[in-house]
Structure formats: C-alpha cells, structure tokens
Design an enzyme around this catalytic site. Structure first.
Site, PDB file in Angstrom:
ATOM      1  N   VAL A   1      47.038  18.756  17.353  1.00  0.00           N
ATOM      2  CA  VAL A   1      46.598  17.978  18.374  1.00  0.00           C
ATOM      3  C   VAL A   1      45.171  18.303  18.648  1.00  0.00           C
ATOM      4  O   VAL A   1      44.711  19.796  18.734  1.00  0.00           O
ATOM      5  CB  VAL A   1      47.550  18.092  19.464  1.00  0.00           C
ATOM      6  CG1 VAL A   1      46.681  17.411  20.750  1.00  0.00           C
ATOM      7  CG2 VAL A   1      48.775  17.731  19.411  1.00  0.00           C
TER       8      VAL A   1
ATOM      9  N   ASP B   1      63.155  13.190  23.966  1.00  0.00           N
ATOM     10  CA  ASP B   1      62.829  14.732  24.042  1.00  0.00           C
ATOM     11  C   ASP B   1      62.278  14.869  25.221  1.00  0.00           C
ATOM     12  O   ASP B   1      61.397  15.715  25.382  1.00  0.00           O
ATOM     13  CB  ASP B   1      61.894  14.873  22.959  1.00  0.00           C
ATOM     14  CG  ASP B   1      61.875  16.538  22.615  1.00  0.00           C
ATOM     15  OD1 ASP B   1      62.836  17.245  23.243  1.00  0.00           O
ATOM     16  OD2 ASP B   1      60.650  17.007  22.093  1.00  0.00           O
TER      17      ASP B   1
END
Length: 658
Positions: free
Chosen positions: A32, A142
């Site tokens: 990321v 999640d």
C-alpha cells in the site's frame, strides 16, 4: 496513523495517474502506497498494488478487477471510498481515499476500552458502513478492529472489495481468508458467508471495543474456532442493556437469527426493528463479499474450504489505510440512511447514550411529588412520585437495616444485615452484607431472591480485621462488587484495600487486593466491565477484575462524601469535584469527547445522579438537611426528602423496581 516510509528503487513511480510518495505498509496481499495526483493536486490517496502471483493469469487479473470494481458502488459515508481500480503491468491495483486516523485496535490498546456515548457512536457509524456495503451487494468478510479507522469525522470501515475477488481468481489462497477471532461459525464450513457473517464480526468488534479482549479469545487457533462454534458469547462488558441485547443477537450461532445491518441500525436509532426493510443485498440472492483495499490486520489466516481444520497462518505487516475528508459527513449519512429505512415511531427516540453532548434539562421535566411518608425510626420525611427514576429502598436505623417491601411504602427491619440492601438492576435480587465491622467475624454477602425471599450467603473472607461495605451490581446482574479494607501486617485497619468480585450464579466470591489504593475509607464501583476507584491524585483509576490498573479518568477529584457512584445512568458522563479544593461539581464526558459542565454547589454531601441531567444533593436547612434534585446549572428543582437530624443517616436509593 503510521507515517509513510520512503519508496524503494523497484517501486513504480506512478500508478493510474497517481505519483507514489511513500509506503504505508506491505503485507500478504501486496503493498500500500501513499500517493498524490501526478497533475499536482495535493489530495492524498492510498494505492494498493497486489502481488503478481495472487492475480493469476491475465484473464484472472481482469476478472479480479471486475469484481473489485463493485466496491465503487458503496456509498462513501463511513467507509474508505474506492476511487479507481485497474491493472498496472498486469497487476491489479485499488485506489481509495486516504484516512488520517488510528485504528480501533490501536485506540483500545493505547487508551483503553470505549464506553457510554463513545461506544454508541462507534456502533452506529460502523453498522451504517455495513448497511451501505451490503446495499451495494458486497459482503465485507474481514470486519475487525484493525479495519475500523477512527478519523476526525467519525469511524470509517476499510478493506472491502478484495476477498471475493481473490476467492474467484487466485489459486494461492486455498480457501477462505479471514481473521479467526472475528469470523462467524458458518465461515468455517463450506457455505459461502453472507451479510450475517459481517454482523457476527461487527458484534465481536464491539465486544473488543468495550473490553479490550477478543470475543472468543485469541490463543491457539483450534481453541478459538472451537469456542466460536460451541461457546456462548459473553457481552457483559457492553454496559447499555439495549446495545448489549443487540450484540448478543448478532452473535447468534445461526445466521438466520441475526438481524440485518439495516435492522441493527434501526434499533440503535430507536426505531421499530419490525418495520425495518431488508436491504436489497439480503433479499435478492447471495451478496458479493469484499475485502478492503487497505489493510491493518496483524493476522491473516487461510482456512481450507472444506472446514476440516485450521490451515496455514500468515503474519503480515500492519498496513494503515487512508482517506481524504469525505464529501458527505457521517452525521448526514446517518440521517440519509435512517430516512431511507422509514420514519421512527412517534413515541421512540435515539438512546440517550448516543447523544454526545446535552444541555441541562429544564426544570419542568422533573415531576413534582404526589405523596409523602415518614421513614420509621428516623426524622426523615420522603416526598415521592410514582414515576421517580430513583426511590428509597433501604436505610440503617441504628438497630438494623430497614428494607422496603415490594410495591409498598412499608419498611421492615432486619437485625441480621448491615447497610446497605442493594437490589439488582432488574429488581429480582438484592445484595446485602451480614456485617461490615472487622470485630464481627467472617465477612459474608447474601444474595436475596426478592420474589421468593430465599437467601444465599456467600463467604467473602474469613480473615480477621476485614471491613466490608458498599455492595454494588454490575449492569448485567451477573456480578457483585464489595469494597474491602484489609488489615495491615500489624493488624491495623485502613492500610490495605481491595474488592471482592461475587459471581451471582455460582455463589462464589474472589478477593482482589489493589496495591495503590489510598489509606482510609473508599468505595470501589463499576465503570462498565472495569472497577473504578477515587485516587488521591485527582483521577478515577480503572482496574480490571484482577486488580491491574488499565487507565485513568482525569479531572476527577472525589467529593467530600458521595453515597452512590459517579457514573451517569446512561454511562456517558461522570460527576466529580472540579478541583482538589472547593465544592463545585464538574460533569465530564466519560470518553473524553465534549465539554465539561460546571455545577455550582456549596454543600459537602452528594447522593448521586437523579437522572441523566440532574443530581441529588444534600443541602443544609436550619439544623437539618433537605435532599434536593438540582439541574446542571445548580438550580434546585425538587425536594426528595427532609430531616431535622444534624447528620443525615445512611440511605440507599435504587433505580430498580421497588
């Protein structure tokens, strides 16, 4: 929020028109980056570039992008909005808003559990995000504390849009990806999890937020899975009864018994759950699942699709998500979604604990007394209204405890007890001490069934020299708390202190000593699932049930005398003296967010809270005292009792049914 590190020589310079300026993290799915538009705009975004081996072949990579593209349909409030998806040199990427703020997991770790209005706001914001995700036909799969960011404008849910795409396109995951501690029972079998799995994880996340512990533990993976599949959940840490009931409903083993996200939001907003429409994602066939574009999860587990047992465990780096300020604020989003669910019934309103800040309640809202009666063996006259939030239930008359009989104004003396006699939150039981004086032998607390009169004594301590006083119930009615003064090495009193935790169902008690308790008389009290204590440094110290200090509430100077506990009925605020000297009272938000209200006060004795916006205090009147209700401007609005006695006796008022 983790600061971005520098990029590496092998990192791309630019992806999809965004210039990469740093690394936010790297994990099992990819890297990321923090990025800005290459054209020069200062707006920051987060770009997640997946590993090449996760995408499979070219066709699989294109299918992945098509699946993730669905995440762009999610309404942007309360989520990290997905801005773009595509392929960079054959590798899928996801561009999303950048949110500056810590994760819920970090806040609980660093500052302690959330309580009161803070927990309610968290619940509303996160379930709103799930409703929007499900509305777009996506399942998160999640949801967990590290996937909730606490931004300046409210909670934001991150990491949705990837899980189903990986399931459909990757040959490396080997089955379902998730975080076991927050996974629903059906996720360990062959069934594809739907929106109810997200509600299960949401409820587990609230348990974590309220207690700092995982809902089913976080030890050995087989043990965690076994408890999720078979053990009953414990939500005692959630103080508000309505919120606790909702959490337990969402933790049901059977997915069909869990409410939808829309129904859960309706309950949080005080709407009728039966009138809540089912979101399209839950009525038009299987919903798609998603994993957020940015992840901060410390543990990722790949489980076999057959559910035959735990598979491999992969540790991955903590990756923070980010989002620039959303165009639509959380408050407007909540309003819009609430309107889409239909208007609330005319008689309902949002729970008091969801209101972050109140103005003092007008005097006219306190009902005037309709009856009065004289308390036997005292000089006290009580003024009462049937709708009063607190009523006198017991007092010490010098030769025993006088206990109010159910549904009457009659008091019956019991010589075998010492004050006080404290009803449980639902009014069905009571706790009462057999004696408090250390010279009177072992210390026992009795659990009284108020409906049948049956008594169950519980031994607290057989040690000589122990003082016992101030029994208290937790909000669930499962545990009692008794303050103890323990004898010193030479036998002197008031040198050591602690408390006893009473397990009501088992009829047992456990003594916990607190090392840094001040010398002299004190009272321990419940603050959610923690035990609070007035400390000499002007704080309320909060301990776990083993006596370990967890955090402190600052600006909390103990009143000279306080009969009840400092926490407001809705558990959003607490009352203290404003300074170490002086008598003025300060009402402060329990979560630290909001303004402090100063209540002018010239007396020395505080009974406690009358309701969420009024206090009950003793005011000097001639040679005696009046017990008065005051609002938060210090204005006297109602007399509760009066006495000619120079020192008012020990009286206990209760919120339970008399």
């Amino acid at each position: 929020m983790t600061e971005a590190g520098g990029t590496r020589p092998d990192d791309p310079a630019e992806i999809a028109g965004y210039r990469l300026i740093g690394r936010l993290g790297e994990g099992g799915q990819g890297t990321v980056y923090l990025a800005v538009p290459a054209a020069g705009d200062d707006a920051r975004v987060a770009v997640k570039l997946l590993r090449a081996d996760l995408a499979g072949d070219a066709e699989a990579a294109r299918r992945f992008v098509r699946e993730v593209e669905l995440a762009r349909r999610v309404a942007p409030f309360c989520t990290a909005q997905v801005l773009a998806t595509g392929l960079h040199e054959g590798r899928p990427y996801i561009v999303s808003e950048y949110v500056a703020g810590p994760t819920l997991a970090e806040v609980v770790r660093d500052e302690g559990p959330r309580t009161g209005a803070s927990l309610h706001r968290l619940a509303i914001g996160t379930v709103t995000a799930l409703a929007a995700i499900h509305q777009a036909g996506i399942v998160h799969r999640d949801f967990k504390p590290s996937n909730v960011l606490l931004a300046a404008d409210g909670a934001r849910v991150i990491d949705f849009g990837v899980a189903r795409a990986l399931d459909l396109t990757s040959t490396l995951t080997g089955g379902v990806i998730g975080t076991p501690a927050f996974m629903a029972p059906e996720q360990f079998g062959q069934a594809s999890p739907g929106p109810p799995a997200d509600l299960f994880a949401w409820a587990g996340t609230l348990v974590f937020a309220a207690s700092g512990r995982y809902p089913f533990g976080n030890d050995h993976l087989p043990a965690v899975i076994g408890r999720i599949l078979t053990a009953e959940p414990d939500a005692a840490c959630v103080e508000d009864p309505a919120l606790r009931a909702l959490v337990l409903d969402c933790l049901a083993k059977d997915p069909a018994r869990r409410p939808t996200a829309g129904a859960a939001l309706a309950r949080l907003l005080g709407m009728s759950p039966t009138a809540t429409p089912v979101p399209p994602a839950q009525s038009a066939g299987p919903a798609r699942s998603a994993e957020p574009a940015q992840s901060a999860a410390p543990l990722e587990v790949a489980l076999p699709a057959t559910g035959g047992g735990p598979g491999r465990v992969r540790r991955r780096a903590s990756v923070r998500t980010g989002i620039a300020a959303a165009a639509v604020t959380t408050a407007l989003a909540l309003t819009a979604l609430a309107l889409s669910l239909g208007p609330p019934p005319a008689t309902s309103r949002p729970p008091a604990s969801s209101t972050p800040q109140r103005q003092p309640t007008p005097t006219a809202t306190v009902a005037k007394p309709t009856t009065s009666f004289t308390v036997p063996s005292t000089e006290m006259q009580v003024y009462e209204n049937e709708t009063d939030p607190i009523k006198l239930v017991s007092y010490y008359g010098g030769n025993g405890v006088y206990i109010r009989q159910p549904d009457t104004r009659t008091f019956k003396r019991d010589k075998t007890y010492s004050h006080p006699y404290v009803p449980s939150p639902d009014g069905t039981k009571a706790l009462v001490l057999n004696n408090y004086n250390p010279d009177d032998g072992p210390k026992t607390v009795t659990i009284v069934n108020r409906e049948t009169g049956k008594k169950r004594p519980v031994l607290i301590s057989g040690e000589r020299g122990v003082w016992a006083y101030a029994p208290r119930w937790d909000l669930t009615g499962r545990f009692g708390l008794v303050t103890l003064s323990l004898p010193g090495a030479t036998g002197g009193a008031w040198t050591r202190a602690g408390f006893a935790i009473v397990d009501i169902e088992r009829g047992t008690a456990r003594v916990v000593e607190v090392d840094d308790a001040p010398a002299g008389l004190l009272r321990f009290f419940w603050v959610g699932g923690s035990v609070g204590m007035w400390a000499e440094d002007g704080t309320i110290k909060l301990y776990d049930l083993n006596g370990v200090h967890r955090r402190s509430l600052t600006g909390a100077h103990a009143p000279e005398q306080m009969d009840d506990d400092p926490i407001s009925p809705d558990r959003s605020r607490f009352v203290t003296r404003c300074a170490a000297t002086g008598t003025d009272l300060c009402v402060r938000p329990l979560d630290g967010n909001g303004e402090t209200v100063t209540v002018p006060f010239t007396g020395t004795r505080l009974l406690g809270w009358w309701d969420n916006d009024h206090l009950a205090v003793f005011v000097k009147k001639g040679e005696g005292f009046d017990l008065m209700v005051i609002d938060l401007t210090g204005t006297q609005v109602r007399r509760l009792a009066s006495t000619a006695e120079k020192t008012p006796g020990l009286f206990h008022f209760t919120r339970a049914k008399i």
